[in-house]
Scaffold this motif. Structure first.
Motif, PDB file in Angstrom:
ATOM      1  N   ILE A 102     -18.612 -30.234  46.449  1.00 13.51           N
ATOM      2  CA  ILE A 102     -18.353 -31.140  45.330  1.00 13.51           C
ATOM      3  C   ILE A 102     -17.700 -30.357  44.205  1.00 13.51           C
ATOM      4  CG2 ILE A 102     -19.390 -32.665  43.616  1.00 13.51           C
ATOM      5  CD1 ILE A 102     -21.617 -33.247  45.589  1.00 13.51           C
ATOM      6  N   ALA A 103     -16.487 -30.755  43.836  1.00 14.84           N
ATOM      7  CA  ALA A 103     -15.762 -30.051  42.779  1.00 14.84           C
ATOM      8  C   ALA A 103     -16.255 -30.504  41.415  1.00 14.84           C
ATOM      9  CB  ALA A 103     -14.269 -30.317  42.914  1.00 14.84           C
ATOM     10  N   LEU A 104     -16.349 -29.573  40.493  1.00 17.21           N
ATOM     11  CA  LEU A 104     -16.721 -29.923  39.122  1.00 17.21           C
ATOM     12  C   LEU A 104     -15.552 -30.637  38.449  1.00 17.21           C
ATOM     13  CD1 LEU A 104     -18.537 -26.671  37.952  1.00 17.21           C
ATOM     14  CD2 LEU A 104     -19.581 -28.866  38.503  1.00 17.21           C
ATOM     15  N   ALA A 262      -9.466 -41.353  35.362  1.00 22.55           N
ATOM     16  CA  ALA A 262     -10.072 -41.197  36.681  1.00 22.55           C
ATOM     17  C   ALA A 262      -9.995 -42.518  37.443  1.00 22.55           C
ATOM     18  CB  ALA A 262     -11.525 -40.754  36.549  1.00 22.55           C
ATOM     19  N   ALA A 263      -9.336 -42.510  38.595  1.00 21.12           N
ATOM     20  CA  ALA A 263      -9.194 -43.725  39.391  1.00 21.12           C
ATOM     21  C   ALA A 263     -10.512 -44.144  40.030  1.00 21.12           C
ATOM     22  CB  ALA A 263      -8.140 -43.516  40.467  1.00 21.12           C
ATOM     23  N   SER A 264     -11.484 -43.216  40.088  1.00 16.69           N
ATOM     24  CA  SER A 264     -12.833 -43.520  40.581  1.00 16.69           C
ATOM     25  C   SER A 264     -13.787 -42.550  39.911  1.00 16.69           C
ATOM     26  CB  SER A 264     -12.896 -43.375  42.105  1.00 16.69           C
ATOM     27  OG  SER A 264     -12.571 -42.059  42.501  1.00 16.69           O
ATOM     28  N   LEU A 265     -15.084 -42.795  40.043  1.00  8.85           N
ATOM     29  CA  LEU A 265     -16.049 -41.879  39.452  1.00  8.85           C
ATOM     30  C   LEU A 265     -15.871 -40.485  40.053  1.00  8.85           C
ATOM     31  CD1 LEU A 265     -19.320 -44.007  39.302  1.00  8.85           C
ATOM     32  CD2 LEU A 265     -17.812 -43.397  37.412  1.00  8.85           C
ATOM     33  N   PRO A 266     -15.808 -39.436  39.218  1.00 10.56           N
ATOM     34  CA  PRO A 266     -15.563 -38.085  39.764  1.00 10.56           C
ATOM     35  C   PRO A 266     -16.771 -37.549  40.527  1.00 10.56           C
ATOM     36  CG  PRO A 266     -16.006 -38.001  37.413  1.00 10.56           C
ATOM     37  CD  PRO A 266     -15.907 -39.455  37.763  1.00 10.56           C
TER      38      PRO A 266
END
Length: 266
Positions: A102-104, A262-266
């Motif tokens: 999971i990238a920060l 952000a196109a979606s929740l990060p």
């Protein structure tokens, strides 16, 4: 329990998605922004999103699934970052391992003194009348009304989550000036109003309807309490409590709008 931390334009959606409603990002025309809209349930239960939550350290991780938000709080005072806290409810905790890879994300804190207070009649357009040099601080306490229930179905976990009755209270601290005096008259008359707390961030890469990151908190309600004079660093202030309710004239109860890239929740 999520302890009070700095609220960011990119991450507040996790709380709102699992406590208010599931919002799909809407592209802001040809701009680079994405719009998320979270509106309180009124005539029917909103769809909401549940999450799996992981926690622990390098010795042991645990997780629980089907987590939803029972209550959250947004607050701000003068300057600095808006703060957010929340209470999640989920099913049984179990030993697990952390999800890898999971990238920060890159995030931006919502700065309170970049905000503007608007107060309008319920027959008017919200966000029209700015009230300057008056709001010193706010506290929005939102009990979502989501409640878990157990059915006799052979499971040790709760079976379903339903919306019962939410409770939304906005507490504001005002400079005791002419604007506050005018609001006190509305309190005494029991006059409903529309309130908007509008916060802006840095510029978006490409302008559409919005040119900056945004979070708007819109509520309709009535002042239900007004404090005696108090002081802050020797300056007179008052604290008022707004009980949020659906207003048929304004067609508004409570809504939060977030614009980020952000196109979606990060």
């Amino acid at each position: 329990s999520l302890d009070s931390v700095e609220a960011t334009f990119e991450q507040v959606g996790y709380i709102f998605q699992s406590g208010i409603n599931t919002a799909t990002a809407s592209a802001d025309g040809t701009g680079s922004g994405y719009i998320y809209e979270y509106a309180a349930s009124t005539t029917a239960q909103n769809a909401f999103t549940t999450f799996t939550i992981e926690g622990g350290d390098d010795q042991q991780a645990e997780e629980f699934d089907y987590a939803f938000v029972r209550q959250f709080n947004l607050s701000g005072d003068g300057q600095g970052a808006m703060m957010i806290s929340a209470e999640f409810v989920g099913r049984e905790a179990s030993n697990s391992t952390f999800t890898t890879g999971i990238a920060l994300p890159t995030v931006e804190e919502i700065i309170v003194n970049n905000g503007t207070l608007y107060i309008d009649s319920v027959t008017g357009t919200i966000g029209t009348t700015a009230v300057s040099d008056t709001l010193f601080g706010f506290d929005l306490d939102w009990t979502t009304g989501l409640q878990e229930y157990w059915a006799v179905d052979g499971s040790n976990d709760f079976s379903l989550v339903k919306f019962t009755e939410d409770e939304i209270v906005l507490t504001v601290t005002y400079e005791h000036n002419a604007s506050a005096v005018a609001q006190k008259a509305l309190y005494r008359a029991g006059t409903p109003r529309q309130f908007r707390l509008a916060f802006t961030g840095t510029d978006l890469s490409t302008t559409g309807t919005y040119s900056t990151k945004v979070m708007n908190i819109d509520v309709a309600g009535v002042y239900e309490d007004w404090s005696a004079l108090d002081d802050r660093d020797g300056n007179d202030v008052v604290e008022a409590t707004i009980r949020v309710r659906y207003d048929a004239t304004a067609a508004l109860k409570a809504e939060i709008l977030v614009v980020n890239e952000a196109a979606s929740l990060p």
